[in-house]
Design a protein around this motif. Structure first.
Motif, PDB file in Angstrom:
ATOM      1  N   GLU A 198      43.635  10.330  -0.387  1.00  0.00           N
ATOM      2  CA  GLU A 198      43.785  11.116  -1.348  1.00  0.00           C
ATOM      3  C   GLU A 198      44.281  10.565  -3.091  1.00  0.00           C
ATOM      4  O   GLU A 198      43.725  11.853  -3.869  1.00  0.00           O
ATOM      5  CB  GLU A 198      44.855  12.482  -1.196  1.00  0.00           C
ATOM      6  CG  GLU A 198      44.486  12.733   0.484  1.00  0.00           C
ATOM      7  CD  GLU A 198      44.771  13.797   0.604  1.00  0.00           C
ATOM      8  OE1 GLU A 198      46.010  14.356   0.426  1.00  0.00           O
ATOM      9  OE2 GLU A 198      44.658  14.602   1.543  1.00  0.00           O
ATOM     10  N   THR A 199      45.056  10.021  -3.176  1.00  0.00           N
ATOM     11  CA  THR A 199      45.675   9.491  -3.993  1.00  0.00           C
ATOM     12  C   THR A 199      45.393   8.508  -4.701  1.00  0.00           C
ATOM     13  O   THR A 199      45.532   7.529  -5.496  1.00  0.00           O
ATOM     14  CB  THR A 199      47.484   9.231  -3.781  1.00  0.00           C
ATOM     15  OG1 THR A 199      47.227   8.175  -3.087  1.00  0.00           O
ATOM     16  CG2 THR A 199      47.611  10.407  -3.258  1.00  0.00           C
ATOM     17  N   GLY A 200      44.710   7.815  -4.479  1.00  0.00           N
ATOM     18  CA  GLY A 200      43.998   6.107  -4.115  1.00  0.00           C
ATOM     19  C   GLY A 200      44.924   5.099  -4.969  1.00  0.00           C
ATOM     20  O   GLY A 200      45.163   4.224  -5.506  1.00  0.00           O
ATOM     21  N   ALA A 201      45.970   5.527  -4.036  1.00  0.00           N
ATOM     22  CA  ALA A 201      46.936   3.858  -4.180  1.00  0.00           C
ATOM     23  C   ALA A 201      46.620   2.475  -3.172  1.00  0.00           C
ATOM     24  O   ALA A 201      45.732   2.463  -2.156  1.00  0.00           O
ATOM     25  CB  ALA A 201      47.817   4.644  -3.203  1.00  0.00           C
ATOM     26  N   GLU A 202      47.309   1.651  -3.767  1.00  0.00           N
ATOM     27  CA  GLU A 202      46.665  -0.141  -3.936  1.00  0.00           C
ATOM     28  C   GLU A 202      47.921   0.112  -2.470  1.00  0.00           C
ATOM     29  O   GLU A 202      47.404  -1.415  -2.399  1.00  0.00           O
ATOM     30  CB  GLU A 202      46.329  -0.216  -4.646  1.00  0.00           C
ATOM     31  CG  GLU A 202      44.891   0.492  -5.930  1.00  0.00           C
ATOM     32  CD  GLU A 202      45.164  -0.704  -7.039  1.00  0.00           C
ATOM     33  OE1 GLU A 202      46.218  -1.267  -7.220  1.00  0.00           O
ATOM     34  OE2 GLU A 202      44.380  -0.058  -8.094  1.00  0.00           O
ATOM     35  N   VAL A 226      48.827  -1.243   9.628  1.00  0.00           N
ATOM     36  CA  VAL A 226      48.660  -2.362   8.990  1.00  0.00           C
ATOM     37  C   VAL A 226      47.245  -2.798   8.762  1.00  0.00           C
ATOM     38  O   VAL A 226      46.345  -2.393   7.596  1.00  0.00           O
ATOM     39  CB  VAL A 226      49.828  -3.457   8.833  1.00  0.00           C
ATOM     40  CG1 VAL A 226      49.492  -4.507   8.028  1.00  0.00           C
ATOM     41  CG2 VAL A 226      50.751  -3.218   9.070  1.00  0.00           C
ATOM     42  N   THR A 227      46.916  -2.841   9.711  1.00  0.00           N
ATOM     43  CA  THR A 227      45.665  -3.157   9.821  1.00  0.00           C
ATOM     44  C   THR A 227      44.432  -2.119   9.075  1.00  0.00           C
ATOM     45  O   THR A 227      43.550  -2.015   8.578  1.00  0.00           O
ATOM     46  CB  THR A 227      44.723  -3.363  10.797  1.00  0.00           C
ATOM     47  OG1 THR A 227      45.108  -4.937  11.987  1.00  0.00           O
ATOM     48  CG2 THR A 227      43.240  -4.150  11.137  1.00  0.00           C
ATOM     49  N   ALA A 228      45.014  -0.720  10.185  1.00  0.00           N
ATOM     50  CA  ALA A 228      44.453   0.113   9.078  1.00  0.00           C
ATOM     51  C   ALA A 228      44.289   0.222   7.722  1.00  0.00           C
ATOM     52  O   ALA A 228      42.830   1.113   6.730  1.00  0.00           O
ATOM     53  CB  ALA A 228      44.530   1.523   9.949  1.00  0.00           C
ATOM     54  N   GLY A 233      41.229  -0.964   2.224  1.00  0.00           N
ATOM     55  CA  GLY A 233      41.233  -1.885   0.632  1.00  0.00           C
ATOM     56  C   GLY A 233      42.712  -1.944   0.352  1.00  0.00           C
ATOM     57  O   GLY A 233      43.257  -1.995  -0.947  1.00  0.00           O
ATOM     58  N   ALA A 234      44.114  -1.172   0.631  1.00  0.00           N
ATOM     59  CA  ALA A 234      44.922  -1.048   0.602  1.00  0.00           C
ATOM     60  C   ALA A 234      45.819  -2.652   0.578  1.00  0.00           C
ATOM     61  O   ALA A 234      45.941  -2.750   2.219  1.00  0.00           O
ATOM     62  CB  ALA A 234      45.869   0.052   0.806  1.00  0.00           C
TER      63      ALA A 234
END
Length: 283
Positions: A198-202, A226-228, A233-234
């Motif tokens: 939703e937020t595109g957080a990195e 963490v793996t998920a 892509g974060a």
């Protein structure tokens, strides 16, 4: 097994209104109808409907409620049980609503079979068996409804106990409080991954300051999360690694290589901002 006779069924059908009045009076005497969770109108509708179903579904020689003839009555009881469960009643109060009809029915049969005591006993026993079966069906449905309510509340509590907070543009934080188990880890991953989308957080920070202990199982759950996050892509940062937890991880021989850890949330946020190209300085 004692069975209902046509005479008993007929007397019930002819006296539905009197039965309901006596049943309502009985509920009033015990205080059941004065409970604020259910209105007098509800009590009136429920007693009238149940007596109508009892009179229309009863069959000669049949005290089993598993047949198709009783399907409408079973549906009514299931609906009643669910509503009482949601209103906060217990199983005893819910079943007692059905069992309290015994006295008005017994009084009616005593008048009808006054000259035949043997038949009176037989029909009272048949009515008792029938209402017991209906009451037990009510209890089973009530328990199932309560279990559904409890399961739903547990899910809601899990969601509330794992809030995903936006700390900065592109930076999310997930403060963990309490013990991690498989079910909670699944909720954590779903809510966190959804917020990343939703937020595109990195960067996602998982703060375990409120996690009392870290064992092999908890570490495995953290690794899965963490793996998920990485698959989305974060980057992930684990904060709140206290000295006791660090020692436990070392003693257990757990492999957390490749996972960035910080002692507190502030350090993790500072690192996340640095990775995002921001610098923090005093004015």
């Amino acid at each position: 097994m004692t069975t209902l006779t046509q005479r008993t069924i007929d007397v019930i059908r002819k006296n539905e209104a009197d039965l309901q009045a006596n049943w309502t009076a009985s509920l009033e005497a015990t205080g059941a109808s004065r409970d604020a969770r259910v209105t007098a109108i509800d009590i009136d509708n429920q007693t009238r409907e149940f007596i109508r179903l009892l009179a229309s579904n009863a069959r000669v020689g049949d005290t089993s409620i598993s047949g198709n003839d009783w399907s409408e009555t079973r549906t009514f009881l299931e609906r009643l049980s669910r509503s009482r469960a949601l209103q906060g009643f217990d199983s005893q109060a819910t079943a007692s609503f059905i069992f309290s009809l015994k006295r008005p029915l017994f009084d009616l049969l005593q008048v009808e079979y006054a000259a035949d005591p043997n038949e009176l006993v037989a029909q009272m026993w048949a009515i008792s068996e029938l209402l017991d079966a209906l009451g037990m069906h009510t209890i089973r449905t009530f328990q199932k409804s309560r279990e559904e309510v409890i399961a739903r509340q547990q899910e809601e509590l899990l969601e509330l106990s794992t809030p995903v907070v936006k700390l900065w543009d592109g930076v999310l934080a997930l403060p963990m409080i309490g013990t991690l188990d498989s079910q909670r880890t699944q909720v954590v991953m779903e809510s966190l991954l959804q917020r990343i989308v939703e937020t595109g957080a990195e960067i996602a920070i998982i703060d375990i300051t409120g996690v009392p202990t870290v064992d092999t199982l908890v570490a495995q759950h953290l690794l899965k999360t963490v793996t998920a996050i990485r698959l989305m892509g974060a980057d992930a940062i684990i904060s709140g690694v206290r000295p006791q937890i660090a020692q436990t991880i070392v003693h257990l021989g757990l492999d957390l290589q490749g996972i960035v850890t910080k002692s507190n949330l502030a350090d993790a946020l500072a690192l996340a901002l640095k990775r995002s190209g921001f610098t923090v300085s005093k004015v």
